[in-house]
Design a protein around this motif. Structure first.
Motif, mmCIF file in Angstrom:
data_model
loop_
_atom_site.group_PDB
_atom_site.id
_atom_site.type_symbol
_atom_site.label_atom_id
_atom_site.label_comp_id
_atom_site.label_asym_id
_atom_site.label_seq_id
_atom_site.Cartn_x
_atom_site.Cartn_y
_atom_site.Cartn_z
ATOM 1 N N PRO A 111 7.999 0.738 -8.886
ATOM 2 C CA PRO A 111 6.778 0.618 -8.129
ATOM 3 C C PRO A 111 6.332 -0.818 -8.018
ATOM 4 C CG PRO A 111 6.281 1.327 -10.339
ATOM 5 C CD PRO A 111 7.761 1.268 -10.242
ATOM 6 N N THR A 112 5.770 -1.166 -6.888
ATOM 7 C CA THR A 112 5.162 -2.478 -6.722
ATOM 8 C C THR A 112 3.705 -2.342 -6.332
ATOM 9 O OG1 THR A 112 5.874 -2.552 -4.416
ATOM 10 C CG2 THR A 112 7.334 -3.552 -6.046
ATOM 11 N N SER A 113 3.181 -1.154 -6.387
ATOM 12 C CA SER A 113 1.776 -0.940 -6.063
ATOM 13 C C SER A 113 1.234 0.167 -6.935
ATOM 14 C CB SER A 113 1.621 -0.574 -4.582
ATOM 15 O OG SER A 113 2.094 0.736 -4.372
ATOM 16 N N GLY A 114 -0.068 0.426 -6.793
ATOM 17 C CA GLY A 114 -0.708 1.440 -7.597
ATOM 18 C C GLY A 114 -0.330 2.849 -7.230
ATOM 19 N N ARG A 115 0.619 3.074 -6.347
ATOM 20 C CA ARG A 115 0.989 4.425 -5.951
ATOM 21 C C ARG A 115 2.015 5.035 -6.879
ATOM 22 N NH1 ARG A 115 -2.615 2.915 -4.142
ATOM 23 N NH2 ARG A 115 -3.228 4.245 -5.870
ATOM 24 N N ALA A 116 2.303 4.425 -7.977
ATOM 25 C CA ALA A 116 3.118 5.044 -9.018
ATOM 26 C C ALA A 116 2.215 5.965 -9.825
ATOM 27 C CB ALA A 116 3.741 3.983 -9.907
ATOM 28 N N TRP A 117 2.686 7.190 -10.096
ATOM 29 C CA TRP A 117 1.825 8.198 -10.698
ATOM 30 C C TRP A 117 1.295 7.766 -12.066
ATOM 31 C CZ3 TRP A 117 -1.392 11.893 -10.264
ATOM 32 C CH2 TRP A 117 -1.677 12.741 -11.328
ATOM 33 N N LEU A 118 2.142 7.238 -12.927
ATOM 34 C CA LEU A 118 1.694 6.842 -14.259
ATOM 35 C C LEU A 118 0.605 5.772 -14.176
ATOM 36 C CD1 LEU A 118 1.883 6.907 -17.326
ATOM 37 C CD2 LEU A 118 3.812 5.310 -17.187
ATOM 38 N N ILE A 119 0.786 4.819 -13.280
ATOM 39 C CA ILE A 119 -0.220 3.766 -13.145
ATOM 40 C C ILE A 119 -1.487 4.322 -12.500
ATOM 41 C CG2 ILE A 119 -0.728 1.571 -12.012
ATOM 42 C CD1 ILE A 119 2.034 0.691 -12.610
ATOM 43 N N ALA A 121 8.856 2.437 -21.639
ATOM 44 C CA ALA A 121 9.647 3.550 -22.152
ATOM 45 C C ALA A 121 9.513 4.841 -21.355
ATOM 46 C CB ALA A 121 9.262 3.815 -23.609
ATOM 47 N N ALA A 122 8.495 4.954 -20.505
ATOM 48 C CA ALA A 122 8.261 6.214 -19.800
ATOM 49 C C ALA A 122 9.443 6.580 -18.908
ATOM 50 C CB ALA A 122 6.998 6.098 -18.952
ATOM 51 N N PRO A 123 9.811 7.843 -18.855
ATOM 52 C CA PRO A 123 10.878 8.269 -17.945
ATOM 53 C C PRO A 123 10.506 7.956 -16.490
ATOM 54 C CG PRO A 123 10.291 10.016 -19.486
ATOM 55 C CD PRO A 123 9.261 8.948 -19.644
ATOM 56 N N GLN A 124 11.516 7.734 -15.676
ATOM 57 C CA GLN A 124 11.265 7.396 -14.279
ATOM 58 C C GLN A 124 10.496 8.511 -13.560
ATOM 59 O OE1 GLN A 124 11.761 4.462 -13.140
ATOM 60 N NE2 GLN A 124 11.022 4.903 -11.057
ATOM 61 N N GLU A 125 10.659 9.759 -14.025
ATOM 62 C CA GLU A 125 9.958 10.872 -13.396
ATOM 63 C C GLU A 125 8.442 10.723 -13.514
ATOM 64 O OE1 GLU A 125 12.326 11.506 -15.959
ATOM 65 O OE2 GLU A 125 13.880 11.426 -14.401
ATOM 66 N N TRP A 126 7.984 10.013 -14.543
ATOM 67 C CA TRP A 126 6.544 9.844 -14.726
ATOM 68 C C TRP A 126 5.921 8.936 -13.675
ATOM 69 C CZ3 TRP A 126 5.159 9.412 -20.648
ATOM 70 C CH2 TRP A 126 5.674 10.536 -21.302
ATOM 71 N N PHE A 127 6.738 8.203 -12.959
ATOM 72 C CA PHE A 127 6.211 7.325 -11.923
ATOM 73 C C PHE A 127 6.094 8.041 -10.573
ATOM 74 C CE2 PHE A 127 7.389 4.317 -15.113
ATOM 75 C CZ PHE A 127 6.493 3.277 -14.976
ATOM 76 N N ALA A 128 6.574 9.276 -10.509
ATOM 77 C CA ALA A 128 6.464 10.085 -9.301
ATOM 78 C C ALA A 128 5.422 11.166 -9.532
ATOM 79 C CB ALA A 128 7.812 10.708 -8.951
ATOM 80 N N PRO A 129 4.639 11.543 -8.496
ATOM 81 C CA PRO A 129 3.636 12.598 -8.670
ATOM 82 C C PRO A 129 4.284 13.901 -9.119
ATOM 83 C CG PRO A 129 3.332 11.459 -6.579
ATOM 84 C CD PRO A 129 4.643 10.986 -7.140
ATOM 85 N N PRO A 130 3.591 14.689 -9.935
ATOM 86 C CA PRO A 130 4.145 15.973 -10.379
ATOM 87 C C PRO A 130 4.458 16.878 -9.195
ATOM 88 C CG PRO A 130 2.149 15.401 -11.608
ATOM 89 C CD PRO A 130 2.255 14.428 -10.493
ATOM 90 N N GLU A 131 5.432 17.733 -9.373
ATOM 91 C CA GLU A 131 5.777 18.676 -8.317
ATOM 92 C C GLU A 131 4.600 19.620 -8.057
ATOM 93 O OE1 GLU A 131 9.348 20.768 -9.073
ATOM 94 O OE2 GLU A 131 10.580 18.955 -9.329
#
Length: 378
Positions: A2-10, A269-279
């Motif tokens: 991610p390069t913006s705040g649209r990553a889910w974890l952020i 350390a967070a998995p890459q899936e955490w940067f995507a919105p939940p299903e």
């Protein structure tokens, strides 16, 4: 990456931080929280002492996102740096000027019936112009709103990131066998070490980026380390800053540093899936994303809202628990609503010089009107 705040974890961290900061200021300034504290002292004390740690979350996330946004800048010359700094200043200043316009008017409207230390004194013209250029704390002037210092520090840290990148690129041309990214990481390590072991212990520096650059550096190095891991490489920079931070924490245990280290480690350390919105992202997910997007707008506008709600509730129900507790929750809800409006109509539209001049004019007009209201009140 991610390069913006649209990553889910952020988004999640920013939304949580936004709500905590509003609640912290509600607990800090009162008087609604004074009434609630009589029944729930531990809750108010926690909001007073611990909720402000959300600032460290914002600092780490800011460093992480800035590293991503500057990742592809191959050559940073003076004109490009000035252009980016001006763009950053406009993005920060337009919502701030709008929020300050509200705060100075609210303060003077409620002042006759609300004698409370949370109210700033009537602003002077010199003080108002200092706020326009984010210089109020450097000039040792009283801030007109809570959190204005953070806006100035954020701009300083962004300018510092540009300087580090420019120096790193110059060093990479001097020693061609070492890439600019490596020099960048080395420079941030040096800054983090200096901040952890020296600058952050000097309270008089807390109006300057140097005081906070350890947390920002952790975010930057967390991004670079995560990027290296995704490319199948080993990133040592973040490990070194963790060791430096752990030693600093051992020498001087404090929650600020522990929070920054925890958030930065999570981003690494967070998995890459955490940067995507939940299903099946539902209403709660969209709400978090919305609060994240408008978190800066909420941050700058909430103080004026909380002043108005505090004044209204304390005049009608000065000692009753339920109205004051509901007043705190209502202030949070109104702050989110005001932040949404500020984001949509002020922050989101493209920042331009003309829009900046317009909001400077509106702010100055608000200061003049506040002075007039004050003179009428005697």
């Amino acid at each position: 990456m991610p390069t913006s705040g649209r990553a889910w974890l952020i988004d999640l961290l920013k939304a949580l931080g936004c709500v905590l900061i509003v609640l912290h200021h509600l607990a800090f300034y009162g008087p609604m929280s004074d009434v609630v504290m009589g029944v729930w002292p531990q809750l108010i004390e926690w909001l007073f002492d611990r909720a402000r740690l959300a600032v460290q979350m914002f600092l780490v996330c800011a460093g992480f996102l800035t590293a991503g946004s500057l990742r592809h800048v191959m050559r940073l010359d003076a004109p490009l740096a000035a252009q980016w700094l001006w763009r950053r200043y406009l993005r920060l200043s337009l919502p701030l000027l709008a929020a300050l316009s509200v705060v100075v008017l609210v303060s003077e409207i409620i002042r006759p019936g609300f004698d409370h230390p949370s109210l700033s004194a009537l602003p002077t013209w010199w003080q108002a112009w200092a706020h326009v250029f984010l210089l109020q704390h450097l000039l040792d002037l009283e801030a007109l709103s809570a959190g204005v210092w953070y806006v100035a520090v954020d701009f300083q840290l962004y300018a510092l990131a540009m300087l580090v990148l420019a120096v790193a690129q110059r060093l990479s041309r001097w020693k061609a066998h070492t890439r600019a990214e490596v020099w960048c990481n080395r420079l941030w390590l040096m800054l983090a070490a200096a901040s952890l072991w020296w600058w952050s212990g000097i309270e008089s520096l807390d109006d300057y980026a140097l005081y906070f650059c350890a947390s920002y550096a952790m975010g930057w190095l967390a991004y670079q380390t995560r990027l290296a891991r995704m490319a199948g490489k080993i990133g040592f920079s973040f490990g070194i800053v963790v060791i430096l931070g752990a030693v600093a924490l051992w020498l001087d245990p404090n929650w600020r540093l522990a929070t920054a280290l925890t958030v930065a480690a999570l981003l690494v350390a967070a998995p890459q899936e955490w940067f995507a919105p939940p299903e099946g992202c539902g209403l709660w997910c969209r709400t978090i994303q919305a609060i994240s997007r408008m978190s800066y707008a909420v941050f700058v506008v909430h103080f004026g809202i909380s002043l108005a709600v505090n004044a209204w509730v304390s005049q009608r129900w000065p000692d009753q628990l339920l109205p004051n507790a509901l007043g705190m929750l209502g202030s949070l809800a109104l702050s989110l609503l005001a932040g949404a409006l500020l984001f949509k109509y002020v922050e989101q539209p493209r920042p331009t010089v003309m829009r900046w001049l317009r909001w400077v004019g509106i702010f100055m007009l608000s200061v003049a009107l506040a002075m007039h209201i004050n003179s009428l009140a005697g």
